[in-house]
Write a protein that holds these residues in place. Structure first.
Motif, PDB file in Angstrom:
ATOM      1  N   PRO A 170       0.969  -1.237  -0.026  1.00  0.00           N
ATOM      2  CA  PRO A 170       0.036   0.047   0.111  1.00  0.00           C
ATOM      3  C   PRO A 170       0.957   1.278   0.156  1.00  0.00           C
ATOM      4  CG  PRO A 170       0.055  -0.934   2.319  1.00  0.00           C
ATOM      5  CD  PRO A 170       0.510  -1.968   1.203  1.00  0.00           C
ATOM      6  N   PRO A 171       0.399   2.290  -0.397  1.00  0.00           N
ATOM      7  CA  PRO A 171       1.316   3.640  -0.672  1.00  0.00           C
ATOM      8  C   PRO A 171       1.260   4.304   0.837  1.00  0.00           C
ATOM      9  CG  PRO A 171      -1.019   3.871  -1.733  1.00  0.00           C
ATOM     10  CD  PRO A 171      -0.905   2.389  -1.406  1.00  0.00           C
ATOM     11  N   LEU A 172       1.750   3.838   1.782  1.00  0.00           N
ATOM     12  CA  LEU A 172       1.762   4.397   2.917  1.00  0.00           C
ATOM     13  C   LEU A 172       3.374   4.965   3.616  1.00  0.00           C
ATOM     14  CD1 LEU A 172      -0.566   1.610   4.805  1.00  0.00           C
ATOM     15  CD2 LEU A 172      -1.052   4.057   4.291  1.00  0.00           C
ATOM     16  N   GLU A 173       3.930   5.347   2.629  1.00  0.00           N
ATOM     17  CA  GLU A 173       5.400   5.858   2.831  1.00  0.00           C
ATOM     18  C   GLU A 173       6.229   4.761   3.541  1.00  0.00           C
ATOM     19  OE1 GLU A 173       4.910   9.573   4.585  1.00  0.00           O
ATOM     20  OE2 GLU A 173       3.441  10.097   3.723  1.00  0.00           O
ATOM     21  N   LEU A 174       5.912   3.685   2.858  1.00  0.00           N
ATOM     22  CA  LEU A 174       6.756   2.424   3.311  1.00  0.00           C
ATOM     23  C   LEU A 174       8.458   2.770   3.263  1.00  0.00           C
ATOM     24  CD1 LEU A 174       4.917  -0.443   1.829  1.00  0.00           C
ATOM     25  CD2 LEU A 174       4.493   0.630   4.025  1.00  0.00           C
ATOM     26  N   ALA A 175       8.914   3.373   2.367  1.00  0.00           N
ATOM     27  CA  ALA A 175      10.305   3.506   2.499  1.00  0.00           C
ATOM     28  C   ALA A 175      10.855   4.449   4.001  1.00  0.00           C
ATOM     29  CB  ALA A 175      11.101   4.139   1.369  1.00  0.00           C
ATOM     30  N   ARG A 176       9.871   5.405   4.135  1.00  0.00           N
ATOM     31  CA  ARG A 176      10.419   6.387   5.055  1.00  0.00           C
ATOM     32  C   ARG A 176      10.328   5.436   6.428  1.00  0.00           C
ATOM     33  NH1 ARG A 176       7.002   9.276   8.641  1.00  0.00           N
ATOM     34  NH2 ARG A 176       5.192   9.099   7.213  1.00  0.00           N
ATOM     35  N   ARG A 177       9.307   4.638   6.724  1.00  0.00           N
ATOM     36  CA  ARG A 177       8.849   4.010   7.782  1.00  0.00           C
ATOM     37  C   ARG A 177       9.800   2.919   7.790  1.00  0.00           C
ATOM     38  NH1 ARG A 177       4.239   5.824   9.282  1.00  0.00           N
ATOM     39  NH2 ARG A 177       2.789   6.537   7.597  1.00  0.00           N
ATOM     40  N   ARG A 178      10.329   2.534   6.880  1.00  0.00           N
ATOM     41  CA  ARG A 178      11.239   1.572   7.105  1.00  0.00           C
ATOM     42  C   ARG A 178      12.681   2.012   7.562  1.00  0.00           C
ATOM     43  NH1 ARG A 178      10.674  -0.679   2.589  1.00  0.00           N
ATOM     44  NH2 ARG A 178       9.827  -2.491   2.902  1.00  0.00           N
ATOM     45  N   GLY A 179      13.005   3.341   6.930  1.00  0.00           N
ATOM     46  CA  GLY A 179      14.096   4.025   7.583  1.00  0.00           C
ATOM     47  C   GLY A 179      14.017   4.376   8.777  1.00  0.00           C
ATOM     48  N   GLN A 182      10.083   1.954  11.884  1.00  0.00           N
ATOM     49  CA  GLN A 182       8.688   1.747  12.094  1.00  0.00           C
ATOM     50  C   GLN A 182       7.785   0.574  11.361  1.00  0.00           C
ATOM     51  OE1 GLN A 182       5.928   4.902  11.152  1.00  0.00           O
ATOM     52  NE2 GLN A 182       4.365   4.452  12.655  1.00  0.00           N
ATOM     53  N   LEU A 183       8.709  -0.085  10.495  1.00  0.00           N
ATOM     54  CA  LEU A 183       7.737  -0.986   9.642  1.00  0.00           C
ATOM     55  C   LEU A 183       8.738  -2.380   9.822  1.00  0.00           C
ATOM     56  CD1 LEU A 183       6.051  -1.740   7.272  1.00  0.00           C
ATOM     57  CD2 LEU A 183       7.774  -0.999   5.726  1.00  0.00           C
ATOM     58  N   ARG A 184       7.723  -3.466   9.726  1.00  0.00           N
ATOM     59  CA  ARG A 184       8.522  -4.673   9.905  1.00  0.00           C
ATOM     60  C   ARG A 184       7.618  -5.310   8.813  1.00  0.00           C
ATOM     61  NH1 ARG A 184      10.948  -6.958  14.934  1.00  0.00           N
ATOM     62  NH2 ARG A 184      11.091  -5.138  16.382  1.00  0.00           N
ATOM     63  N   THR A 185       8.165  -6.210   7.980  1.00  0.00           N
ATOM     64  CA  THR A 185       7.503  -6.786   6.870  1.00  0.00           C
ATOM     65  C   THR A 185       7.493  -8.477   6.738  1.00  0.00           C
ATOM     66  OG1 THR A 185       9.240  -6.906   5.408  1.00  0.00           O
ATOM     67  CG2 THR A 185       7.718  -4.980   5.192  1.00  0.00           C
ATOM     68  N   ILE A 186       6.668  -9.045   6.393  1.00  0.00           N
ATOM     69  CA  ILE A 186       6.754 -10.478   5.873  1.00  0.00           C
ATOM     70  C   ILE A 186       6.166 -10.498   4.666  1.00  0.00           C
ATOM     71  CG2 ILE A 186       5.680 -13.000   6.421  1.00  0.00           C
ATOM     72  CD1 ILE A 186       5.411 -12.190   9.362  1.00  0.00           C
ATOM     73  N   THR A 187       6.889 -11.134   3.660  1.00  0.00           N
ATOM     74  CA  THR A 187       6.686 -11.177   2.446  1.00  0.00           C
ATOM     75  C   THR A 187       6.546 -12.723   1.674  1.00  0.00           C
ATOM     76  OG1 THR A 187       8.977 -11.472   1.750  1.00  0.00           O
ATOM     77  CG2 THR A 187       8.285  -9.264   1.962  1.00  0.00           C
TER      78      THR A 187
END
Length: 510
Positions: A170-179, A182-187
């Motif tokens: 989703p377009p939720l500023e993921l790059a900024r959150r990852r930096g 604030q973001l964890r992912t399971i792919t």
């Protein structure tokens, strides 16, 4: 009126493989963080979160989203009601704002809700964060809802974590959150079953008693796609007691109908006509890039379409770090090729020939050869082989080119003597009709393999078991070393191994 079942936690399925590593990853998500579980349809996203909440109970609220939630007011009404599972008095001010039709700015609703959440002692003093589950977030496309969700995520209280499942990123500023951590992912790479999990699924969870080498074959064919394995299990169950398990492989015509139906209903039908046509063009070549797709589809925006498909997790995988070349999941490609057969032969031939032209001009001769063989354009195949032979005059054809030739039956190219001679030169009798039929009288015919051995493969295996090296085997059978390597690779595939030692060990064990 809100639909109450949107807030129900899905029951834990009885036929479920426990994914302990992924459960631990979910449990490690901290308050104030977003956990995004993003993968194509059928990778077990919702099942995983449901399993986590049943296996590791804690305070949570659940919301299953649908397309109607693209209305900003309705979305936040549902979100507030979901959070009231934690505290019934929560969000009264925010709820009043959400139902006020005179209010236009959604940020007032979000700010009121965040203030209420911050006031809750459970959000600030609990040892374990509270979880807000937003299932099927890919259905949210409203820019207004997405903007307000960004605001909500930016100011999460330290005791609340958000877990999203989505088929897309989703377009939720993921790059900024990852930096900002604030973001964890399971792919999909983490969600897909491993080979041991596939064995557990078939033989312990479903109790189907499928041989290990057959499970390996299913695993390699599906690439661990969970729904693919589940749908294959239906066919296995239906064929229990028959002479052989269902065959799932590119070597066999057709695709399991359960898988074809699922891909059609859950994936293909949800795409626009533009993307359906684009995907059909990507299925013909074994790999594709923007330039090739533009040539085949007659478009100029293939790069945008590829990036969109990748963002939307549509069974597409990059083949290099620069994301220039891509491939499709093999089962999805088989499905698209079936759909492509609906097109007229002339239209399909035209697309493919444009692709061959582009590949040859770009210097990707073996890819051009593969595509010309797929559409049985033997004139073009003959010309490409002549070109490849000239380019590799000192070393001979590459293993890749020989492998492609080995897939061509000499009978099909009988009217093309020069092409037949080249195939015979590099592949010998291995492409003749007798060499390609199963060897029923073989001493190995009772082995449980993914496919029967051909007579030539049986001869190679017998000489390998006697300890002969590659050169001695090739000389004994009057075939080239390149041809022998093709047969050995086929043996590895059928036995489910990756080297000679494992092959001979498995042969001795059986």
């Amino acid at each position: 009126m809100l639909l109450k079942t949107r807030f129900y936690l899905p029951p834990m399925r009885p036929q479920c493989v426990i994914r302990q590593g992924l459960l631990d990853a979910l449990d490690q998500t901290q308050g104030g963080e977003l956990m995004l579980i993003s993968a194509p349809a059928g990778y077990g996203k919702t099942t995983l979160v449901s399993q986590w909440l049943h296996q590791k109970p804690h305070t949570f609220s659940w919301l299953s989203l649908d397309k109607s939630h693209n209305s900003p007011r309705l979305f936040w009404q549902y979100a507030i009601t979901a959070l009231r599972q934690i505290q019934p008095a929560l969000g009264q001010d925010a709820d009043a704002l959400a139902t006020d039709k005179t209010l236009s700015a959604q940020e007032h609703i979000v700010i009121a809700l965040l203030n209420d959440l911050d006031d809750l002692s459970i959000m600030n003093h609990s040892d374990k964060p509270v979880s807000l589950i937003l299932d099927d977030f890919h259905l949210i496309e409203s820019t207004t809802v997405l903007k307000s969700m960004n605001l909500f995520l930016d100011h999460l209280p330290p005791g609340l974590r958000v877990v999203m499942t989505s088929r897309t990123e989703p377009p939720l500023e993921l790059a900024r959150r990852r930096g900002s951590s604030q973001l964890r992912t399971i792919t999909s790479e983490q969600l897909r079953f491993t080979l041991p999990e596939s064995e557990t699924f078939f033989n312990q969870t479903l109790n189907l008693n499928v041989p290990a080498d057959v499970i390996t074959h299913y695993y390699q064919t599906t690439e661990g796609w969970i729904t693919g394995l589940q749908l294959i299990s239906y066919s296995v169950h239906n064929q229990q007691g028959t002479a052989s398990p269902p065959k799932m492989s590119p070597q066999y015509p057709g695709l399991d109908r359960h898988i074809a139906d699922y891909l059609f209903e859950e994936v293909f039908c949800n795409l626009s006509t533009e993307f359906q046509n684009f995907l059909l063009s990507t299925a013909l070549p074994r790999r594709f890039c923007a330039g090739l797709c533009n040539a085949m589809a007659g478009t100029h925006d293939a790069l945008y379409q590829i990036k969109t498909l990748e963002r939307d997790n549509l069974f597409i995988f990059p083949l290099d770090n620069y994301r220039v070349w891509f491939r499709l999941h093999d089962l999805f490609r088989q499905f698209l090729l079936q759909r492509l057969a609906i097109l007229t032969d002339q239209e399909m031939q035209s697309r493919a020939q444009q692709g061959v032209d582009w590949l040859q001009q770009a210097g990707h001769y073996e890819d051009a050869l593969a595509l010309s063989i797929r559409i049985t354009d033997w004139d073009r195949t003959e010309a490409l082989l002549e070109l490849l032979t000239q380019l590799s005059e000192t070393q001979g054809l590459s293993d890749d080119a020989v492998r492609l030739l080995a897939s061509v039956s000499l009978a099909s190219v009988e009217p093309y003597p020069k092409l037949a001679a080249t195939i015979n030169q590099y592949c010998g009798a291995s492409n003749g009709p007798e060499a390609n039929i199963p060897s029923e009288a073989s001493p190995y015919s009772n082995l449980q393999l993914s496919e029967p051995l051909t007579r030539r493969e049986t001869q190679v295996l017998e000489l390998m078991s006697k300890g002969l090296g590659n050169k001695a085997i090739a000389d004994s059978l009057f075939i080239s070393l390149n041809t022998l390597k093709v047969h050995i690779r086929n043996l590895y595939s059928k036995f489910g191994v990756d080297n000679r030692t494992k092959l001979l060990l498995k042969l001795n064990l059986q």
